[in-house]
Design a protein around this motif. Structure first.
Motif, PDB file in Angstrom:
ATOM      1  N   SER A 108       0.966  -1.077   0.324  1.00 22.39           N
ATOM      2  CA  SER A 108      -0.104   0.338  -0.559  1.00 22.39           C
ATOM      3  C   SER A 108       0.866   1.102   0.310  1.00 22.39           C
ATOM      4  CB  SER A 108      -0.853  -0.025   1.273  1.00 22.39           C
ATOM      5  OG  SER A 108       0.124   0.030   2.887  1.00 22.39           O
ATOM      6  N   LYS A 109       2.218   1.485   0.113  1.00 26.10           N
ATOM      7  CA  LYS A 109       2.703   2.454   0.334  1.00 26.10           C
ATOM      8  C   LYS A 109       2.868   2.538  -0.763  1.00 26.10           C
ATOM      9  CE  LYS A 109       5.189   1.298   4.644  1.00 26.10           C
ATOM     10  NZ  LYS A 109       6.486   1.770   5.966  1.00 26.10           N
ATOM     11  N   ARG A 110       2.589   2.199  -2.364  1.00 27.73           N
ATOM     12  CA  ARG A 110       3.310   2.429  -3.402  1.00 27.73           C
ATOM     13  C   ARG A 110       1.776   3.471  -3.976  1.00 27.73           C
ATOM     14  NH1 ARG A 110       5.627  -2.463  -6.798  1.00 27.73           N
ATOM     15  NH2 ARG A 110       5.609  -0.490  -8.782  1.00 27.73           N
ATOM     16  N   GLY A 111       0.817   3.600  -3.040  1.00 30.58           N
ATOM     17  CA  GLY A 111      -0.479   4.317  -4.037  1.00 30.58           C
ATOM     18  C   GLY A 111      -1.439   3.514  -4.078  1.00 30.58           C
ATOM     19  N   ALA A 203      -8.644  -0.759   3.537  1.00 28.27           N
ATOM     20  CA  ALA A 203      -8.897  -0.958   4.830  1.00 28.27           C
ATOM     21  C   ALA A 203      -7.161  -1.174   4.766  1.00 28.27           C
ATOM     22  CB  ALA A 203      -9.242  -2.495   4.935  1.00 28.27           C
ATOM     23  N   HIS A 204      -6.556  -0.455   3.943  1.00 26.49           N
ATOM     24  CA  HIS A 204      -4.931  -0.297   4.274  1.00 26.49           C
ATOM     25  C   HIS A 204      -4.662   1.092   4.309  1.00 26.49           C
ATOM     26  CE1 HIS A 204      -3.151  -3.904   4.810  1.00 26.49           C
ATOM     27  NE2 HIS A 204      -3.547  -4.704   3.783  1.00 26.49           N
ATOM     28  N   LEU A 205      -5.528   1.232   4.484  1.00 28.97           N
ATOM     29  CA  LEU A 205      -5.178   3.170   3.923  1.00 28.97           C
ATOM     30  C   LEU A 205      -5.947   4.351   4.730  1.00 28.97           C
ATOM     31  CD1 LEU A 205      -4.141   3.718   0.390  1.00 28.97           C
ATOM     32  CD2 LEU A 205      -2.858   3.407   1.664  1.00 28.97           C
ATOM     33  N   TYR A 206      -7.358   3.317   4.869  1.00 31.66           N
ATOM     34  CA  TYR A 206      -7.909   4.657   5.495  1.00 31.66           C
ATOM     35  C   TYR A 206      -8.836   3.802   6.692  1.00 31.66           C
ATOM     36  CZ  TYR A 206      -7.659   6.169   0.960  1.00 31.66           C
ATOM     37  OH  TYR A 206      -7.060   7.003  -0.391  1.00 31.66           O
ATOM     38  N   ALA A 218      -6.240  -0.854   8.765  1.00 29.89           N
ATOM     39  CA  ALA A 218      -6.770  -0.257   9.262  1.00 29.89           C
ATOM     40  C   ALA A 218      -8.183  -0.906  10.121  1.00 29.89           C
ATOM     41  CB  ALA A 218      -6.898   0.978   8.965  1.00 29.89           C
ATOM     42  N   GLU A 219      -9.063  -0.350  10.479  1.00 32.58           N
ATOM     43  CA  GLU A 219     -10.763  -0.370  10.832  1.00 32.58           C
ATOM     44  C   GLU A 219     -11.385  -0.219   9.590  1.00 32.58           C
ATOM     45  OE1 GLU A 219     -10.944  -2.957  13.285  1.00 32.58           O
ATOM     46  OE2 GLU A 219      -9.048  -3.489  12.677  1.00 32.58           O
TER      47      GLU A 219
END
Length: 313
Positions: A108-111, A203-206, A218-219
């Motif tokens: 997810s660090k790649r956007g 669910a990995h960013l927000y 994330a939840e």
């Protein structure tokens, strides 16, 4: 950059979405009620094949099942072709072991675009290939059901992803071919793909990081609602062995847990792994972000789910 693009996948995904748009267009015309019901039923079967089958059972071994469960969940995974079970589980185990690094297949660090869809369109990072060799897959190699599906993956996926949802509406209630193909088959397939991808992206960013604020997962309540409980993702990455993939049990937003509990009630599933409430609370206090308290689903969540069902059907 261009040399990393898998143009075959770009063409397939583009064609899939173009055909899905036509399926959405066909929704505005008269479609048999049975087709809508069957579409929703088959979409849920496909979703559970991913969440209960590929994810919680085959990848994490968070519960044990008899041979009937092996076969049932294997066939359910075939209704939404997402590579073989073996390949899917290897990548997912790699994702957990090297999360948010170059060795993470959907880092997810790649956007947002990459972790949602782009990873399907690009060649794997060299670290993914190299670290993937270290993932222990001995349990799946020893599973004859998984190895059977691995050998006949394309044939089984073609039958259950395309042929069954195409033929059933046409044969049993004379649905039109175009509706069965573009609406009941292609659109449904694309929808389940995005349901799966939303766990890797949204669910990995927000969302909140209740259990471990140092990690990206994330939840995300919306993802939990539309992805049958897979959006309680900070919990899942903190306690990946819990068969509920969430702190909550018996909750509307986690229908995958309902399915597993049903299989346990009829004696097909045993040894459902859980985490003690004491350990959960201690972990929250030690590493959590103190922003969320576990609550059961609300009328709002039910409304979100019913709205989602209305939109997609």
């Amino acid at each position: 950059m261009l040399e990393n693009i898998v143009w075959r996948n770009v063409f397939i995904i583009s064609a899939l979405h173009a055909a899905s748009c036509y399926g959405i267009y066909l929704k505005s015309f008269d479609i048999h009620l049975y087709s809508r019901i069957f579409f929703l039923f088959y979409a849920h079967v496909s979703g559970w094949g991913v969440t209960a089958g590929r994810h919680r059972y085959f990848s994490h071994r968070s519960f044990k099942g008899n041979r009937a469960v092996d076969i049932l969940l294997m066939l359910m995974t075939c209704t939404a072709f997402e590579q073989s079970i073996f390949t899917w589980c290897r990548d997912h185990r790699l994702h957990h072991k090297h999360s948010e690094t170059n060795a993470d297949p959907y880092n997810s660090k790649r956007g947002f675009f990459f972790c949602h869809l782009g990873w399907v369109l690009l060649r794997k990072h060299p670290d993914v290939k190299e670290k993937g060799k270290s993932i222990d897959m001995s349990d799946l190699k020893a599973n004859p059901t998984v190895m059977f599906e691995y050998k006949y993956c394309l044939l089984l996926s073609f039958i259950f992803t395309i042929i069954v949802p195409l033929v059933v509406p046409m044969y049993f209630w004379n649905e039109r071919f175009l509706v069965a193909l573009f609406y009941g088959t292609i659109y449904r397939y694309a929808l389940v793909l995005h349901m799966t991808w939303s766990v890797n992206s949204f669910a990995h960013l927000y969302g909140m990081r209740t259990y471990d604020k140092s990690i990206k997962p994330a939840e995300n309540n919306l993802v939990s609602t539309i992805a049958f409980g897979e959006g309680f993702h900070n919990y899942h990455h903190t306690f990946p062995w819990d068969y509920k993939a969430a702190e909550l049990s018996g909750d509307f937003r986690n229908m995958t847990t309902y399915l597993i509990d049903l299989l346990a009630a009829v004696g097909m599933v045993t040894e459902r792994k859980t985490v003690s409430q004491n350990l959960i609370e201690k972990r929250k206090e030690r590493t959590g972000d103190s922003t969320w308290k576990a609550t059961t689903s609300s009328i709002k969540d039910i409304f979100i789910y019913l709205t989602y069902i209305y939109i997609v059907s």
